[in-house]
Design an enzyme around this catalytic site. Structure first.
Site, short mmCIF file in Angstrom:
data_model
loop_
_atom_site.label_atom_id
_atom_site.label_comp_id
_atom_site.label_asym_id
_atom_site.label_seq_id
_atom_site.Cartn_x
_atom_site.Cartn_y
_atom_site.Cartn_z
N THR A 126 0.80 -1.22 0.00
CA THR A 126 0.00 0.00 0.00
C THR A 126 0.84 1.28 0.00
OG1 THR A 126 -1.47 1.34 1.40
CG2 THR A 126 -0.15 -0.30 2.53
N GLU A 128 0.31 3.64 1.88
CA GLU A 128 0.47 4.07 3.28
C GLU A 128 1.88 3.80 3.78
OE1 GLU A 128 -1.75 5.44 5.93
OE2 GLU A 128 -2.41 6.24 4.03
N TYR A 154 -1.09 0.16 10.95
CA TYR A 154 -1.47 -0.50 9.69
C TYR A 154 -0.31 -0.45 8.70
CZ TYR A 154 -3.49 -0.93 4.99
OH TYR A 154 -3.74 -1.29 3.69
N LYS A 158 1.92 -3.46 7.08
CA LYS A 158 2.01 -3.67 5.62
C LYS A 158 3.46 -3.63 5.14
CE LYS A 158 -2.12 -4.30 3.82
NZ LYS A 158 -2.46 -5.46 2.99
P1 NAP Z 1 -11.55 -4.53 2.54
O1 NAP Z 1 -12.73 -4.18 1.71
O2 NAP Z 1 -11.45 -4.02 3.93
O3 NAP Z 1 -11.44 -6.12 2.55
C1 NAP Z 1 -10.58 -6.77 3.45
C2 NAP Z 1 -10.80 -8.27 3.40
O4 NAP Z 1 -10.01 -8.86 4.45
C3 NAP Z 1 -12.26 -8.70 3.65
O5 NAP Z 1 -12.53 -9.85 2.90
C4 NAP Z 1 -12.24 -9.02 5.14
O6 NAP Z 1 -13.23 -9.95 5.52
C5 NAP Z 1 -10.87 -9.65 5.27
N1 NAP Z 1 -10.45 -9.63 6.68
C6 NAP Z 1 -10.36 -8.59 7.51
N2 NAP Z 1 -9.98 -8.98 8.73
C7 NAP Z 1 -9.84 -10.31 8.67
C8 NAP Z 1 -9.47 -11.31 9.61
N3 NAP Z 1 -9.18 -10.99 10.88
N4 NAP Z 1 -9.43 -12.58 9.20
C9 NAP Z 1 -9.74 -12.91 7.93
N5 NAP Z 1 -10.09 -12.02 6.98
C10 NAP Z 1 -10.14 -10.74 7.36
O7 NAP Z 1 -10.19 -4.07 1.82
P2 NAP Z 1 -9.93 -3.76 0.27
O8 NAP Z 1 -10.15 -2.31 0.06
O9 NAP Z 1 -10.64 -4.75 -0.58
O10 NAP Z 1 -8.36 -3.98 0.18
C11 NAP Z 1 -7.82 -5.25 -0.17
C12 NAP Z 1 -6.37 -5.32 0.31
O11 NAP Z 1 -5.62 -4.27 -0.29
C13 NAP Z 1 -6.19 -5.13 1.81
O12 NAP Z 1 -5.07 -5.91 2.19
C14 NAP Z 1 -5.85 -3.66 1.96
O13 NAP Z 1 -5.12 -3.44 3.14
C15 NAP Z 1 -5.03 -3.43 0.71
N6 NAP Z 1 -5.06 -2.09 0.14
C16 NAP Z 1 -6.23 -1.46 -0.09
C17 NAP Z 1 -6.21 -0.21 -0.70
C18 NAP Z 1 -7.50 0.52 -1.00
O14 NAP Z 1 -7.43 1.74 -1.23
N7 NAP Z 1 -8.63 -0.15 -1.06
C19 NAP Z 1 -4.99 0.37 -1.09
C20 NAP Z 1 -3.82 -0.34 -0.86
C21 NAP Z 1 -3.84 -1.58 -0.26
P3 NAP Z 1 -14.70 -9.48 6.00
O15 NAP Z 1 -15.45 -9.16 4.73
O16 NAP Z 1 -15.21 -10.66 6.71
O17 NAP Z 1 -14.51 -8.26 6.87
O1 F7E Z 2 -8.94 8.07 4.93
C1 F7E Z 2 -9.22 11.47 6.26
C2 F7E Z 2 -8.31 10.47 6.95
O2 F7E Z 2 -9.91 5.97 5.85
C3 F7E Z 2 -8.47 8.94 3.93
C4 F7E Z 2 -7.26 2.13 3.10
O3 F7E Z 2 -7.85 1.46 2.02
O4 F7E Z 2 -6.13 3.64 1.63
C5 F7E Z 2 -7.02 3.57 2.73
O5 F7E Z 2 -6.49 4.25 3.86
C6 F7E Z 2 -8.15 10.29 4.56
C7 F7E Z 2 -7.31 10.20 5.83
O6 F7E Z 2 -8.34 5.88 3.85
C8 F7E Z 2 -12.47 11.19 7.82
O7 F7E Z 2 -7.76 11.06 8.12
C9 F7E Z 2 -11.12 12.79 7.26
O8 F7E Z 2 -6.35 11.22 5.82
O9 F7E Z 2 -10.61 6.73 3.55
P1 F7E Z 2 -9.55 6.61 4.57
P2 F7E Z 2 -6.79 5.77 4.19
O10 F7E Z 2 -6.52 5.98 5.62
O11 F7E Z 2 -6.05 6.66 3.23
C10 F7E Z 2 -4.84 3.08 1.85
C11 F7E Z 2 -4.04 3.19 0.58
C12 F7E Z 2 -4.90 1.71 2.41
O12 F7E Z 2 -4.01 0.89 2.18
C13 F7E Z 2 -5.94 1.43 3.44
O13 F7E Z 2 -6.19 0.04 3.54
O14 F7E Z 2 -9.38 10.92 4.95
N1 F7E Z 2 -10.54 11.61 6.88
N2 F7E Z 2 -12.30 12.55 7.82
C14 F7E Z 2 -11.36 10.61 7.22
N3 F7E Z 2 -11.23 9.28 7.05
C15 F7E Z 2 -12.24 8.50 7.48
N4 F7E Z 2 -12.16 7.17 7.30
N5 F7E Z 2 -13.36 9.03 8.09
C16 F7E Z 2 -13.53 10.37 8.29
O15 F7E Z 2 -14.53 10.81 8.82
#
Ligand code: NAP
Ligand code: F7E
Length: 353
Positions: A126, A128, A154, A158
């Protein structure tokens, strides 16, 4: 021969889109899920693929359970997406996040090393991991060569997963890649993430079901892309002859404030009339600025983003307005109707006895 893919975290946003993508490519798709008292298969249902994937209950804290999943599915490709993926929650449960988001990657790689060294492995790394670097370098787009300075439990977990993936690639010659994906969103995003939270609340406010949207840090900037396009990059990484790591992004940074402003504008409202800052949503540390340089992915994989910021906001807001309008007419949300897969779609070790 039909290729077989195993996706950990198939019930999440990316898992569901990736499963659909791979089914369309002709793959047989297996997905791991965690046992819950209420099943969470709504995204698979929403995409119309619920009855097309094979589901394997797996406990990610248990290597034996992962070994079984590999033996049952006999995959050509493993996509490791399961994680505690919410940055905010990682401050509440840093140890559990370290275990599931970090250490579980080693459990999977170790299981692969023991059971099927020839498999191709994708690890969901990621943006992050770059953390403070995105700010300290003056907002320059971040590439595979930039320094990692994680700012949350987190991101630290990662980063561990990223390094262990490289270590197994170099030490055991496993075809293992890291996709360094920047934020990617969609109508299937979890409700706690800021883009979906905004889109959902904007729709409710427009339809008279709410009046206020409470947010944390409005100044944070992110590089937001469209999830269905990002899962394609995962597959492309595994089709190369050599394993490598790639940044996937749009190359544009926008603030949370801009996202809110643009979302309210779509429904003809002014964001300042509805948005309130609430300290409950402010993190102990928050990455200020992230934007990615996807030129390596474009050059080597032929991948580039098609959906940019304005279009993404529009897709998300329109979808929520549609959902809430149908809800007002009595239709239930997909996640309100838990579904149970037909039994022949759930695979367990008993099948191998
Ligand atoms: P998501 O919607 O939160 O999906 C996470 C998956 O992991 C779900 O299937 C969830 O199961 C499972 N999971 C969570 N906790 C678990 C546990 N304790 N045991 C087993 N399974 C568990 O995330 P996503 O957005 O699809 O992202 C997919 C991957 O890419 C993640 O590793 C995330 O960190 C990474 N990532 C995401 C982004 C982004 O912007 N979306 C960017 C960079 C990297 P449940 O459905 O049961 O909760
Ligand atoms: O926050 C700000 C918050 O929770 C984005 C995950 O998929 O992308 C995701 O992580 C920004 C942050 O995503 C609220 O502080 C303000 O600066 O949507 P987010 P994230 O933290 O960037 C990365 C690439 C991953 O890998 C992660 O798995 O928005 N923010 N106000 C808020 N964020 C949330 N959630 N809620 C608020 O009310």
């Amino acid at each position: 021969m039909v290729k077989r893919a195993l996706i950990t975290g198939i019930t999440g946003q990316d898992g569901a889109y990736l499963a659909k993508f791979l089914l369309e490519k002709g793959y047989e798709v297996f997905g791991t899920y965690r046992r819950l008292s209420t099943p969470n298969f709504w995204r698979l249902e929403y995409l119309g693929i619920f009855d097309k994937v094979n589901l394997i209950p797996v406990e990610l804290s248990d290597t034996g359970s992962i070994v079984e999943a590999l033996k049952i599915s006999e995959p050509d490709e493993v996509y490791h997406l399961a994680a505690q993926s919410f940055v905010e929650a990682s401050f509440e449960s840093p140890v559990a996040t370290g275990d599931i988001t970090g250490l579980a990657t080693t459990r999977i790689l170790e299981a692969i090393r023991q059971v099927c060294l020839d498999v191709k492995f994708y690890n969901a790394a990621t943006s992050e991991m770059f953390g403070a670097t995105g700010f300290l370098n003056g907002g320059k787009p971040l590439s595979e060569n930039d320094v990692f300075r994680p700012m949350s439990p987190y991101a630290a977990a990662k980063l561990y997963g990223y390094w262990i993936t490289k270590i197994y690639r170099e030490g055991y010659k496993i075809f293992a890649v890291n996709g360094i994906l920047f934020n990617h969103e969609s109508p299937l995003r979890g409700l706690e993430f800021v883009t979906r939270k905004i889109a959902n609340e904007v729709a409710k406010i427009k339809l008279g079901l709410s009046n206020e949207l409470r947010l944390g840090n409005l100044n944070a900037k992110r590089d937001w892309g469209y999830a269905p396009e990002y899962v394609e990059s995962m597959w492309l990484m595994l089709q190369r002859d050599e394993p490598d790591d790639y940044v996937i992004a749009t190359g544009e940074a926008h603030s949370v404030k801009e996202f809110a402003e643009s979302a309210f504008e779509i429904v003809g409202l002014n964001w300042e009339d509805h948005v309130r800052v609430d300290k409950r949503f402010i993190r102990p540390l928050d990455v200020p600025h992230l934007v990615g340089d996807y030129s390596k992915a474009e050059r080597v994989l032929g991948w580039k983003p098609r959906t940019k910021f304005n279009k993404l906001v529009e897709i998300m807001v329109r979808e929520e307005v549609g959902r809430w309008s149908r809800w007002l007419k009595g239709e239930r949300f997909p996640w309100d109707a838990p579904n149970y897969p037909s039994e022949n779609r759930i695979l367990t070790r008993a099948l191998r006895m």
